[in-house]
Design a protein around this motif. Structure first.
Motif, mmCIF file in Angstrom:
data_model
loop_
_atom_site.group_PDB
_atom_site.id
_atom_site.type_symbol
_atom_site.label_atom_id
_atom_site.label_comp_id
_atom_site.label_asym_id
_atom_site.label_seq_id
_atom_site.Cartn_x
_atom_site.Cartn_y
_atom_site.Cartn_z
ATOM 1 N N PRO A 1 12.109 9.798 -35.103
ATOM 2 C CA PRO A 1 12.395 9.619 -36.525
ATOM 3 C C PRO A 1 11.665 10.656 -37.380
ATOM 4 N N SER A 2 12.106 10.792 -38.628
ATOM 5 C CA SER A 2 11.422 11.640 -39.593
ATOM 6 C C SER A 2 10.302 10.805 -40.206
ATOM 7 N N ASN A 3 9.189 10.738 -39.503
ATOM 8 C CA ASN A 3 8.164 9.758 -39.827
ATOM 9 C C ASN A 3 6.914 10.101 -39.021
ATOM 10 N N ILE A 4 5.737 9.753 -39.543
ATOM 11 C CA ILE A 4 4.506 10.009 -38.802
ATOM 12 C C ILE A 4 4.122 8.787 -37.981
ATOM 13 N N GLU A 5 4.325 7.619 -38.553
ATOM 14 C CA GLU A 5 3.904 6.421 -37.843
ATOM 15 C C GLU A 5 4.746 5.229 -38.264
ATOM 16 N N GLY A 6 5.203 4.460 -37.288
ATOM 17 C CA GLY A 6 5.794 3.160 -37.595
ATOM 18 C C GLY A 6 7.274 3.004 -37.327
ATOM 19 N N LEU A 7 8.048 4.088 -37.415
ATOM 20 C CA LEU A 7 9.490 3.953 -37.195
ATOM 21 C C LEU A 7 9.814 4.049 -35.697
ATOM 22 N N PRO A 8 10.986 3.567 -35.330
ATOM 23 C CA PRO A 8 11.340 3.581 -33.903
ATOM 24 C C PRO A 8 11.574 4.985 -33.352
ATOM 25 N N THR A 9 11.238 5.158 -32.100
ATOM 26 C CA THR A 9 11.476 6.434 -31.436
ATOM 27 C C THR A 9 11.902 6.161 -29.996
ATOM 28 N N TRP A 10 12.737 7.043 -29.474
ATOM 29 C CA TRP A 10 13.230 6.878 -28.105
ATOM 30 C C TRP A 10 13.025 8.171 -27.341
ATOM 31 N N PHE A 11 12.736 8.031 -26.082
ATOM 32 C CA PHE A 11 12.594 9.209 -25.237
ATOM 33 C C PHE A 11 13.376 8.946 -23.965
ATOM 34 N N ASP A 12 14.380 9.780 -23.718
ATOM 35 C CA ASP A 12 15.207 9.605 -22.519
ATOM 36 C C ASP A 12 14.808 10.642 -21.477
#
Lengths: 345, 601
Positions: B43-54
């Motif tokens: 996400p366009s975010n430093i901390e807190g939003l969801p992120t995925w790594f495939d």
């Protein structure tokens, strides 16, 4: 006193004054900018600038056309409106041996180019930055610019109700290391200031009030010849002394402030009515603010700091210009490359 | 069993330190010789939003994303519901055991592996500050146990990851073992996935991001001035360049730096500094993304018209406007090609791989000098910021091509000289650099109308002749830019793609072949178009132009520049949701279209 004018008809670079001329001006007859061009020709000639080392930079506008009118054989770059500082910055870091001379106007600097102006000053790029300041847009026929004084009146009667941007006060605020103001009609003051600006290592800002005879030279304008004549407050009389040359005139003790530049040259500021210390930032801002209150045009070397590091120094650039470095200087060696690639697995 | 063929997705919270764990996981699998393709969807975010790594694993070594998720690591309660639904039937879910498995998240076609991640971390990691980070290593350990990744491979990957702080390896390994032990004791294997080492298979390959590769291209091309304004996803290009210059361009004794990197106040100033520097003879670049490219439009026109070299990297992200700053797109192709007002055209290079990001970066400097014009290198977030398996970047065997620059000596020999005079009939004139010690060296560079000697001119013929010369120059460039790469076996159906779309094309062509549709393929690597493109289209009955933008931007350029006979053969396939294109986005529409086309009316 003459400040190091060479005896013969050639200067220290071995060149005649004609070499410092350019194409005929296409600006209006009587334009302040033409006077500045003539003063620049004299200043550059006397200074002994080698034309191939001179980089004439400008933006867009009447003022920005003028680099074509002096030192024709030097390289010139008429860029885009308000963006000359970035071009000048790039040119200087690419080849630090160049003497970068930027010519801008009040629209080019204080409106469309205000951001680049501020950041060039903050970086202390080694260049001379001249603002040919007439308080209006000439090429688009006379609209106010951001340096127009509040209350100033246009030819057709419109009054400027916005506060002026003082490009000198702003420059000092931003940490400029050389700030001067002068008048296109006062060559005696302007030429030594120009030469001191050439000698200064860092950004040298010169705001030169330069009346626009066609659109801003009428009753009610604060940038007209008549207004300047009536409200001109001169801080001191400057003399420029080429490095190593002796001072041949005697000054009364306590009447002269001397500033020495890196190249050994000096500017002597002869006191007039008031004491003025060009090393005092706060004092300079106070004088500018007082002048604004009184509607005066205060001219002279407002502020100078010869000790500050310029951009090339801060970037720790080698003496040899970056533009001249070749493959062997710049590429990673084969051995280092091999281990670098291995580090990626 | 499904060996070495699955996609693992880690769904976590941004800023929780999962990036290191995911990279270690990918690297450990890579070290077993098994091909990997990691994709970070963040996400366009430093901390807190969801992120995925495939982490995609495939024996074929596919480098594109797969939309089919086999194993999910679920650590983000906010996305738990959607993440579970994304797992394919027959897949497995390794999750924080406190998440509720009810309703839609209670599926009977997947295997659930509950792990008390938070509890394990709390009980075993004394340092509260480290707990959050080490939780991620616990899932690496658990997954390694379930899939059969050796402890040695994980440790080697950790050592590579923490090369500069080896002390961290032991602490992280403890967490990995904690996860592995928990899985061994509590999670009976109940899924079809396994990893088996493919010894030697990845030998000679490395993992690299496109932005690092491009930065190395700049170093080796002798770029000495970089001016930039930070913007995702291009920042790491300039930051890598700075890091390499810190390492290889600084004199150990004097501290002198053979480079200047300036962080500009905006992209206007960044590209202005580039042109100031190239005008004065240095090689200079800037890197940016879409919003920055918009600001550069004004100077791009000056560069084209005044004929100034300059290299502009555009690591494309999803637009319009601010768009999705951390998602990928091939959305700037048409814009970059004609960036600025008036009749402006630019050379655009379109790398697909880290090696091309490196080679095209270097070549861009040669082309910029040779053609005295801005050169745009368009990669994208997928290439720039994700890791790719690649051969090591080759050492350059050729010197710089600085183009037509006259020295004082050459000026003396030439006698008369005009900055914009087409002496060689290739549209490319000769230039001089400031500082050249000769009375004839100087000229006046301007963005206003100018004649052959660079003097101001409004003469209609002079203006037109100059524009025509610029066109001639552009035509000369056609034969100098990277040629397309064709894979042809005489089929009726052809594909055209560029940039990272290539990797999905590779897999889609395999799938199509299995479905009975044989295809040929042309990968365009630069603009202006070369003659090969028209020839390829003419050899085929139907050509699908595949790209990652809504409007079919390259398709549009082809339609503008190619004859009607070619246009009627072309179809457009577009993918534009911000995540990298996968094979199904090509396979499905193409197969449908081919079946329709082939049914007699």
């Amino acid at each position: 006193m003459t400040s190091g004018a060479p005896p013969a008809n050639v200067n220290s670079a071995g060149l005649t004054r004609d070499v410092y001329k350019g194409l005929p001006s296409t600006l209006c007859a009587g334009c302040g900018h033409n006077s500045i061009t003539n003063h620049l020709i004299k200043a550059l000639y006397e200074y002994g600038v080698e034309p191939h080392k001179l980089a004439k930079m400008s933006g867009i506008g009447c003022s920005s056309k003028t680099p074509a009118y002096f030192v024709e054989r030097a390289h010139g770059f008429n860029g885009v409106h308000g963006r000359m500082p970035s071009l000048a910055t790039g040119a200087k870091i690419a080849n630090r041996e160049l003497m970068v001379l930027g010519i801008s106007g009040d629209g080019d600097t204080a409106s469309i180019g205000l951001g680049q102006y501020c950041h060039m000053i903050r970086r202390n790029v080694d260049c001379t930055y001249i603002i040919e300041d007439n308080g209006c847009y000439g090429l688009t026929k006379g609209q106010f610019s951001a340096t127009a004084d509040r209350g100033s009146v246009l030819k057709k009667g419109q009054v400027n109700e916005l506060e002026t941007i003082d490009v000198c006060g702003l420059a000092i605020e931003l940490g400029a290391t050389f700030v001067a103001r002068s008048f296109s009609g006062d060559g005696k003051q302007l030429i030594p200031l120009l030469q001191a600006a050439f000698s200064h290592r860092g950004t040298a800002v010169l705001d030169i009030i330069s009346p626009c005879v066609t659109f801003n030279d009428h009753e009610g304008s604060t940038k007209s010849y008549a207004y300047v004549k009536e409200h001109h407050a001169i801080l001191h009389t400057p003399d420029y002394i080429v490095g190593g040359r002796e001072i041949t005139v005697d000054y009364e003790p306590g009447t002269v402030t001397e500033v020495q530049f890196d190249d050994g040259s000096r500017i002597l500021l002869r006191k007039l009515e008031v004491e003025y210390d060009p090393a005092n930032r706060i004092g300079a801002l106070t004088v500018l603010n007082q002048a604004r209150e009184k509607g005066e045009l205060v001219t002279g070397l407002l502020y100078v700091d010869t000790q500050a590091r310029d951009l090339c120094e801060r970037e720790k650039l080698p003496k040899k210009p970056l533009a001249q470095l070749a493959e062997d200087d710049l590429r990673i060696s084969r051995d280092d490359w091999k281990s670098l690639m291995e580090s990626f697995s | 069993m499904q060996i070495n063929d699955l996609t693992i997705r880690a769904a976590t919270v941004n800023g929780s330190g999962s990036q290191s764990a995911n990279l270690v996981l990918a690297n450990a699998i890579f070290r077993l010789g098994i091909p990997v393709a990691p994709k970070n969807v963040f996400p366009s975010n430093i901390e807190g939003l969801p992120t995925w790594f495939d982490v995609r694993v495939s024996p074929q070594g596919y480098q594109c994303r797969s939309s089919s998720i086999d194993m999910l690591i679920a650590l983000n309660p906010a996305t738990w519901h959607a993440d579970v639904l994304d797992v394919k039937s027959g897949g497995a879910i390794l999750y924080e055991e406190t998440f509720a498995v009810t309703g839609a998240t209670k599926r009977d076609d997947v295997t659930y592996y509950p792990v008390p991640f938070a509890k394990l971390a709390k009980e075993n990691v004394a340092d509260a500050a480290l707990r959050k980070y080490l939780t991620n290593m616990i899932y690496v350990g658990a997954l390694a146990q379930l899939l059969g990744i050796s402890e040695e491979a994980i440790e080697a990957a950790l050592r590579a990851q923490f090369r500069r702080k080896l002390k961290a390896v032991d602490t992280n390994m403890d967490a990995v073992r904690l996860g592995a032990n928990y899985a061994r004791e509590n999670l009976p294997k109940n899924d079809p996935y396994a990893l088996e080492a493919m010894a030697g298979n990845n030998d000679g390959l490395i993992l690299m991001e496109g932005n690092s590769a491009a930065a190395l291209g700049c170093v080796m091309a002798g770029c000495t001035v970089a001016a930039w304004y930070p913007i995702t996803p291009s920042s790491s290009l300039c930051e890598s360049f700075i890091a390499y210059c810190d390492r290889y361009r600084v004199d150990a004794e004097t501290g002198e730096r053979k480079v200047a990197v300036l962080q500009a106040e905006d992209e206007l100033a960044a590209i202005g500094m580039v042109f100031g520097a190239t005008w004065a003879g240095a090689r200079a670049m800037t890197s940016t993304s879409g919003p920055g490219l918009s600001l550069m439009a004004e100077f791009a026109g000056l560069g084209y018209y005044a004929e100034l070299p300059g290299v502009i990297f555009d690591v494309q992200r999803a637009g319009p406007s601010t768009g999705l700053p951390t998602r990928t797109m091939q959305g700037d192709v048409a814009f970059a090609y004609t960036l600025s007002h008036g009749d402006t055209k630019h050379i655009v290079l379109l790398p697909s791989t880290p090696i091309e990001a490196y080679e095209f970066a270097s070549q861009a400097f040669d082309l910029a000098d040779r053609f005295q014009t801005p050169v745009f290198v368009l990669s994208d977030l997928d290439l720039g910021m994700n890791l790719w398996m690649t051969k090591p970047l080759p050492y350059p065997e050729q010197g710089f091509d600085r183009g037509k620059v006259l020295s004082a000596k050459e000026l003396e020999a030439a006698g008369s000289w005009g900055r914009y005079r087409d002496v060689d009939s290739d549209g490319i004139a000769y230039r001089t650099l400031p500082g050249t010690e000769h009375a004839n060296a100087g000229f006046f560079t301007r963005g206003s109308g100018h004649d052959e000697t660079a003097r101001y001119s409004e003469d209609p013929n002079v203006y037109r002749n100059n524009l025509d010369r610029l066109s001639r120059k552009f035509d000369t460039a056609r034969s100098a830019v990277p040629k397309p790469i064709a894979e042809e076996t005489g089929n009726a159906c052809g594909l055209i793609a560029y940039g990272t779309t290539h990797h999905a094309i590779v897999e889609a062509r395999e799938q199509l072949r299995e479905a009975g549709v044989e295809t040929d393929y042309l990968r365009i690597r630069a603009l202006p178009l070369t003659a090969d493109v028209l020839a390829f289209i003419e050899r085929h009955e139907r050509v699908y132009v595949v790209e990652q933008n809504r409007d079919g931007q390259l398709y549009g350029i082809l339609r503008t520049e190619l004859p009607a006979s070619a246009i009627e053969k072309m179809r457009s396939i577009r993918h534009y949701n911000g995540v990298p294109i996968d094979a199904s986005a090509i396979f499905e529409p193409l197969l449908k279209s081919e079946r329709t086309e082939l049914v007699p009316a």
